[in-house]
Design a protein around this motif. Structure first.
Motif, PDB file in Angstrom:
ATOM      1  N   ALA A  24      41.795  46.128  48.522  1.00  0.00           N
ATOM      2  CA  ALA A  24      42.920  45.130  49.214  1.00  0.00           C
ATOM      3  C   ALA A  24      42.137  44.109  49.750  1.00  0.00           C
ATOM      4  CB  ALA A  24      43.809  46.044  50.030  1.00  0.00           C
ATOM      5  N   PHE A  25      40.919  44.373  50.453  1.00  0.00           N
ATOM      6  CA  PHE A  25      40.434  43.495  51.066  1.00  0.00           C
ATOM      7  C   PHE A  25      39.786  42.218  50.056  1.00  0.00           C
ATOM      8  CE2 PHE A  25      40.062  46.257  54.838  1.00  0.00           C
ATOM      9  CZ  PHE A  25      40.915  45.444  55.625  1.00  0.00           C
ATOM     10  N   ALA A  26      39.044  42.833  49.046  1.00  0.00           N
ATOM     11  CA  ALA A  26      38.358  42.031  48.100  1.00  0.00           C
ATOM     12  C   ALA A  26      39.318  41.332  47.056  1.00  0.00           C
ATOM     13  CB  ALA A  26      37.215  42.806  47.191  1.00  0.00           C
ATOM     14  N   CYS A  79      40.098  51.034  44.295  1.00  0.00           N
ATOM     15  CA  CYS A  79      39.484  49.727  44.115  1.00  0.00           C
ATOM     16  C   CYS A  79      40.857  48.844  43.580  1.00  0.00           C
ATOM     17  CB  CYS A  79      38.466  49.605  43.698  1.00  0.00           C
ATOM     18  SG  CYS A  79      37.023  49.727  45.043  1.00  0.00           S
ATOM     19  N   LEU A  80      40.828  49.270  42.131  1.00  0.00           N
ATOM     20  CA  LEU A  80      41.760  48.732  41.335  1.00  0.00           C
ATOM     21  C   LEU A  80      43.339  48.849  41.926  1.00  0.00           C
ATOM     22  CD1 LEU A  80      42.275  47.001  38.412  1.00  0.00           C
ATOM     23  CD2 LEU A  80      42.627  49.438  37.771  1.00  0.00           C
ATOM     24  N   ALA A  81      43.714  49.924  42.374  1.00  0.00           N
ATOM     25  CA  ALA A  81      45.038  49.960  43.027  1.00  0.00           C
ATOM     26  C   ALA A  81      45.241  49.047  44.041  1.00  0.00           C
ATOM     27  CB  ALA A  81      45.455  51.340  43.111  1.00  0.00           C
ATOM     28  N   GLY A  82      44.398  48.930  44.771  1.00  0.00           N
ATOM     29  CA  GLY A  82      44.278  48.125  46.059  1.00  0.00           C
ATOM     30  C   GLY A  82      44.285  46.634  45.635  1.00  0.00           C
ATOM     31  N   ALA A  83      43.667  46.352  44.851  1.00  0.00           N
ATOM     32  CA  ALA A  83      43.493  45.021  44.165  1.00  0.00           C
ATOM     33  C   ALA A  83      44.629  44.309  43.485  1.00  0.00           C
ATOM     34  CB  ALA A  83      42.245  44.655  43.430  1.00  0.00           C
ATOM     35  N   VAL A  84      45.216  45.395  42.992  1.00  0.00           N
ATOM     36  CA  VAL A  84      46.640  45.094  42.258  1.00  0.00           C
ATOM     37  C   VAL A  84      47.591  44.924  43.215  1.00  0.00           C
ATOM     38  CG1 VAL A  84      48.131  45.795  40.579  1.00  0.00           C
ATOM     39  CG2 VAL A  84      45.762  45.992  39.965  1.00  0.00           C
ATOM     40  N   ALA A  85      47.695  46.001  44.004  1.00  0.00           N
ATOM     41  CA  ALA A  85      48.892  45.878  44.958  1.00  0.00           C
ATOM     42  C   ALA A  85      48.729  44.787  46.009  1.00  0.00           C
ATOM     43  CB  ALA A  85      48.682  47.255  46.059  1.00  0.00           C
ATOM     44  N   ARG A  86      47.750  44.063  46.250  1.00  0.00           N
ATOM     45  CA  ARG A  86      47.567  42.923  46.941  1.00  0.00           C
ATOM     46  C   ARG A  86      47.770  41.698  46.488  1.00  0.00           C
ATOM     47  NH1 ARG A  86      42.935  39.365  48.123  1.00  0.00           N
ATOM     48  NH2 ARG A  86      43.366  38.271  50.064  1.00  0.00           N
TER      49      ARG A  86
END
Length: 91
Positions: A24-26, A79-86
């Motif tokens: 989510a941060f990256a 990591c993938l889930a957080g990046a896609v959610a963001r």
């Protein structure tokens, strides 16, 4: 394998949550360098999972390889889930 997952679910949940925060941060990779680094990390994860599944290393070291493979996969999925959610839709 099921016994290992039963005993390690707290570590797997923590790895997933930590990966979600980092993702989510990256965010998703934006240039070729970071995309290539992600591809290399994915290839290394595949090799590590191959070692865990086939079991050429036995004993305590084999257990460590299996634990590392499971936790790394949970972290990368987080990591993938957080990046896609963001990710925000482009306008």
């Amino acid at each position: 394998m099921a016994l290992l997952l039963t005993l390690l679910w707290p570590a797997l949940a923590a790895a997933f949550l930590l990966g979600g925060l980092v993702g989510a941060f990256a965010g998703l990779p934006r240039d070729r360098g970071t995309a290539a680094a992600g591809a290399i990390l994915g290839a290394m994860t595949t090799v590590l999972c191959g070692f865990a599944v086939t079991g050429p290393v036995g004993g305590r070291t084999g257990l460590w390889i299996e634990i590392a493979a499971f936790c790394l996969v949970a972290y990368l999925i987080g990591c993938l889930a957080g990046a896609v959610a963001r990710r925000q839709p482009r306008t």
